[in-house]
Design a protein around this motif. Sequence first.
Motif, PDB file in Angstrom:
ATOM      1  N   VAL A 183       0.847  -1.202   0.000  1.00  0.00           N
ATOM      2  CA  VAL A 183       0.000   0.000   0.000  1.00  0.00           C
ATOM      3  C   VAL A 183       0.882   1.251   0.000  1.00  0.00           C
ATOM      4  CG1 VAL A 183      -1.810   1.257   1.229  1.00  0.00           C
ATOM      5  CG2 VAL A 183      -1.875  -1.235   1.152  1.00  0.00           C
ATOM      6  N   LEU A 184       1.826   1.299   0.921  1.00  0.00           N
ATOM      7  CA  LEU A 184       2.724   2.454   1.017  1.00  0.00           C
ATOM      8  C   LEU A 184       4.156   1.954   1.054  1.00  0.00           C
ATOM      9  CD1 LEU A 184       0.735   4.344   3.815  1.00  0.00           C
ATOM     10  CD2 LEU A 184       0.893   5.030   1.408  1.00  0.00           C
ATOM     11  N   GLU A 185       5.083   2.668   0.442  1.00  0.00           N
ATOM     12  CA  GLU A 185       6.478   2.237   0.498  1.00  0.00           C
ATOM     13  C   GLU A 185       7.427   3.419   0.581  1.00  0.00           C
ATOM     14  OE1 GLU A 185       6.412   0.255  -3.566  1.00  0.00           O
ATOM     15  OE2 GLU A 185       8.296   1.396  -3.723  1.00  0.00           O
ATOM     16  N   ARG A 186       8.482   3.227   1.301  1.00  0.00           N
ATOM     17  CA  ARG A 186       9.598   4.175   1.388  1.00  0.00           C
ATOM     18  C   ARG A 186       9.151   5.615   1.662  1.00  0.00           C
ATOM     19  NH1 ARG A 186      12.042   4.051  -3.978  1.00  0.00           N
ATOM     20  NH2 ARG A 186      10.048   3.260  -4.682  1.00  0.00           N
ATOM     21  N   LEU A 187       8.315   5.787   2.675  1.00  0.00           N
ATOM     22  CA  LEU A 187       7.906   7.151   3.023  1.00  0.00           C
ATOM     23  C   LEU A 187       8.930   7.738   3.985  1.00  0.00           C
ATOM     24  CD1 LEU A 187       4.046   6.922   3.728  1.00  0.00           C
ATOM     25  CD2 LEU A 187       5.241   7.015   1.555  1.00  0.00           C
ATOM     26  N   ASN A 188       9.408   8.907   3.648  1.00  0.00           N
ATOM     27  CA  ASN A 188      10.354   9.617   4.518  1.00  0.00           C
ATOM     28  C   ASN A 188       9.910  11.063   4.633  1.00  0.00           C
ATOM     29  OD1 ASN A 188      12.733   7.779   5.147  1.00  0.00           O
ATOM     30  ND2 ASN A 188      12.504   7.515   2.926  1.00  0.00           N
ATOM     31  N   ALA A 189       9.743  11.537   5.851  1.00  0.00           N
ATOM     32  CA  ALA A 189       9.370  12.943   6.041  1.00  0.00           C
ATOM     33  C   ALA A 189       9.489  13.286   7.516  1.00  0.00           C
ATOM     34  CB  ALA A 189       7.935  13.195   5.577  1.00  0.00           C
ATOM     35  N   SER A 190       9.546  14.562   7.767  1.00  0.00           N
ATOM     36  CA  SER A 190       9.628  15.034   9.136  1.00  0.00           C
ATOM     37  C   SER A 190       8.675  16.224   9.253  1.00  0.00           C
ATOM     38  CB  SER A 190      11.092  15.447   9.377  1.00  0.00           C
ATOM     39  OG  SER A 190      11.213  16.060  10.607  1.00  0.00           O
ATOM     40  N   VAL A 191       7.831  16.207  10.278  1.00  0.00           N
ATOM     41  CA  VAL A 191       6.807  17.243  10.437  1.00  0.00           C
ATOM     42  C   VAL A 191       7.002  17.939  11.782  1.00  0.00           C
ATOM     43  CG1 VAL A 191       4.311  17.635  10.663  1.00  0.00           C
ATOM     44  CG2 VAL A 191       5.169  15.966   9.005  1.00  0.00           C
ATOM     45  N   ARG A 192       7.050  19.269  11.743  1.00  0.00           N
ATOM     46  CA  ARG A 192       7.242  20.027  12.987  1.00  0.00           C
ATOM     47  C   ARG A 192       5.902  20.372  13.631  1.00  0.00           C
ATOM     48  NH1 ARG A 192      10.125  22.646   9.437  1.00  0.00           N
ATOM     49  NH2 ARG A 192       8.689  24.399   9.532  1.00  0.00           N
ATOM     50  N   THR A 193       5.934  20.607  14.925  1.00  0.00           N
ATOM     51  CA  THR A 193       4.737  21.025  15.646  1.00  0.00           C
ATOM     52  C   THR A 193       4.123  22.244  14.966  1.00  0.00           C
ATOM     53  OG1 THR A 193       5.678  20.249  17.700  1.00  0.00           O
ATOM     54  CG2 THR A 193       3.883  21.838  17.892  1.00  0.00           C
ATOM     55  N   GLY A 194       2.798  22.209  14.793  1.00  0.00           N
ATOM     56  CA  GLY A 194       2.093  23.365  14.246  1.00  0.00           C
ATOM     57  C   GLY A 194       1.943  23.341  12.740  1.00  0.00           C
ATOM     58  N   GLU A 195       2.533  22.359  12.073  1.00  0.00           N
ATOM     59  CA  GLU A 195       2.326  22.292  10.619  1.00  0.00           C
ATOM     60  C   GLU A 195       0.908  21.780  10.340  1.00  0.00           C
ATOM     61  OE1 GLU A 195       5.584  21.627   7.752  1.00  0.00           O
ATOM     62  OE2 GLU A 195       6.468  20.461   9.374  1.00  0.00           O
ATOM     63  N   PHE A 196       0.389  22.178   9.189  1.00  0.00           N
ATOM     64  CA  PHE A 196      -0.932  21.726   8.751  1.00  0.00           C
ATOM     65  C   PHE A 196      -0.696  21.006   7.425  1.00  0.00           C
ATOM     66  CE2 PHE A 196      -5.627  23.043   9.031  1.00  0.00           C
ATOM     67  CZ  PHE A 196      -6.047  22.083   8.144  1.00  0.00           C
ATOM     68  N   VAL A 197      -0.638  19.672   7.505  1.00  0.00           N
ATOM     69  CA  VAL A 197      -0.304  18.874   6.325  1.00  0.00           C
ATOM     70  C   VAL A 197      -1.593  18.406   5.663  1.00  0.00           C
ATOM     71  CG1 VAL A 197       0.912  16.838   5.471  1.00  0.00           C
ATOM     72  CG2 VAL A 197       1.786  18.050   7.488  1.00  0.00           C
ATOM     73  N   THR A 198      -1.799  18.806   4.411  1.00  0.00           N
ATOM     74  CA  THR A 198      -2.953  18.279   3.690  1.00  0.00           C
ATOM     75  C   THR A 198      -2.456  17.168   2.756  1.00  0.00           C
ATOM     76  OG1 THR A 198      -2.728  20.127   2.139  1.00  0.00           O
ATOM     77  CG2 THR A 198      -4.424  20.311   3.809  1.00  0.00           C
ATOM     78  N   ILE A 199      -3.263  16.110   2.628  1.00  0.00           N
ATOM     79  CA  ILE A 199      -2.847  14.925   1.871  1.00  0.00           C
ATOM     80  C   ILE A 199      -3.860  14.659   0.762  1.00  0.00           C
ATOM     81  CG2 ILE A 199      -2.379  12.441   2.018  1.00  0.00           C
ATOM     82  CD1 ILE A 199      -1.748  12.890   5.007  1.00  0.00           C
ATOM     83  N   VAL A 200      -3.368  14.602  -0.473  1.00  0.00           N
ATOM     84  CA  VAL A 200      -4.243  14.247  -1.593  1.00  0.00           C
ATOM     85  C   VAL A 200      -3.653  13.024  -2.294  1.00  0.00           C
ATOM     86  CG1 VAL A 200      -5.027  16.625  -1.962  1.00  0.00           C
ATOM     87  CG2 VAL A 200      -3.064  15.774  -3.246  1.00  0.00           C
ATOM     88  N   GLY A 201      -4.481  12.382  -3.101  1.00  0.00           N
ATOM     89  CA  GLY A 201      -4.001  11.206  -3.834  1.00  0.00           C
ATOM     90  C   GLY A 201      -5.188  10.432  -4.378  1.00  0.00           C
ATOM     91  N   ALA A 202      -4.921   9.551  -5.334  1.00  0.00           N
ATOM     92  CA  ALA A 202      -5.988   8.768  -5.943  1.00  0.00           C
ATOM     93  C   ALA A 202      -6.671   7.903  -4.885  1.00  0.00           C
ATOM     94  CB  ALA A 202      -5.406   7.874  -7.038  1.00  0.00           C
TER      95      ALA A 202
END
Length: 261
Positions: free
Chosen positions: A18-37
Amino acid sequence: MAIIELKNLWKEYGPDVVLERLNASVRTGEFVTIVGASGCGKTTFLKMLLGTESPTRGELLLDGKPIAAEPDETRGIVFQRYSVLPHLTALRNVMLAGELEASRFLGHTFGRQRMALQNEARQMLEEVGLGHALDKYPHELSGGMQQRLALAQALMKKPRILLLDEPFGALDPGIRRDMHKLVLKLWREQQLTVFMITHDLDEGFYLGTRLWVFDKDRLDPQAPNAYGARITYDLPVGRDEPQALDTIADRVDSTARVLND
Ligand SMILES: Nc1ncnc2c1ncn2[C@@H]1O[C@H](COP(=O)(O)OP(=O)(O)OP(=O)(O)O)[C@@H](O)[C@H]1O
């Protein structure tokens, strides 16, 4: 410091990646929106953040530690529908969220503790604009009001991270705009870190400080689940970027056609 880190994160169900090789770092207070098929793993990712699903490889860290394999008060979630209990009033729905937390050891809340909880729930309902509907049951509330109630319920536990799975997908455009204002107000006031899935790219660009696109960069039309989705775009947003918006929309549409054939 990062509140959430993804380190070579994978999620597989048997042979399906389903998901592979996800790498990311999110700081406090960020507003991450996620789109995709549709079907490319957005909800699965939110469930891993919530703790109801676990990674099959790699790490998903909260404050540098693996996320506990069960939901707790650090994360609150709102789904597109059905987050609230139909047989309880708005006030009781919100109190219940607090009760579960307060009564972990006793099983019930009593007297002064209960009064405090009731006041807190009242305030939370005022905060989301439902101060006039404390005694209404969910079926007596409009779609927008039900989502306000779900937000109050999620925030009653004072989460640091708010997870939103297409919370406004079923609402009319006018009501959506009101909900956008509300969610931005709550995000600022409560200093939340937000992860929000949306099917509406404009909404993703408008609400987020950062937009992630989940997409398959390797895609075998004969075996659509042989490879997982990755974060193919990770963009700072919150301003008008029509060209990026068009490119992303084209990519997402072509993946959607393969996945949903
Ligand atoms: N418990 C499970 N067991 C097996 N496969 C699952 C499970 N949960 C999800 N999947 C599969 O994982 C893939 C991703 O599902 P997911 O719901 O995360 O996608 P999504 O991007 O959120 O889709 P949508 O936008 O339609 O909600 C789908 O192919 C789905 O069938």
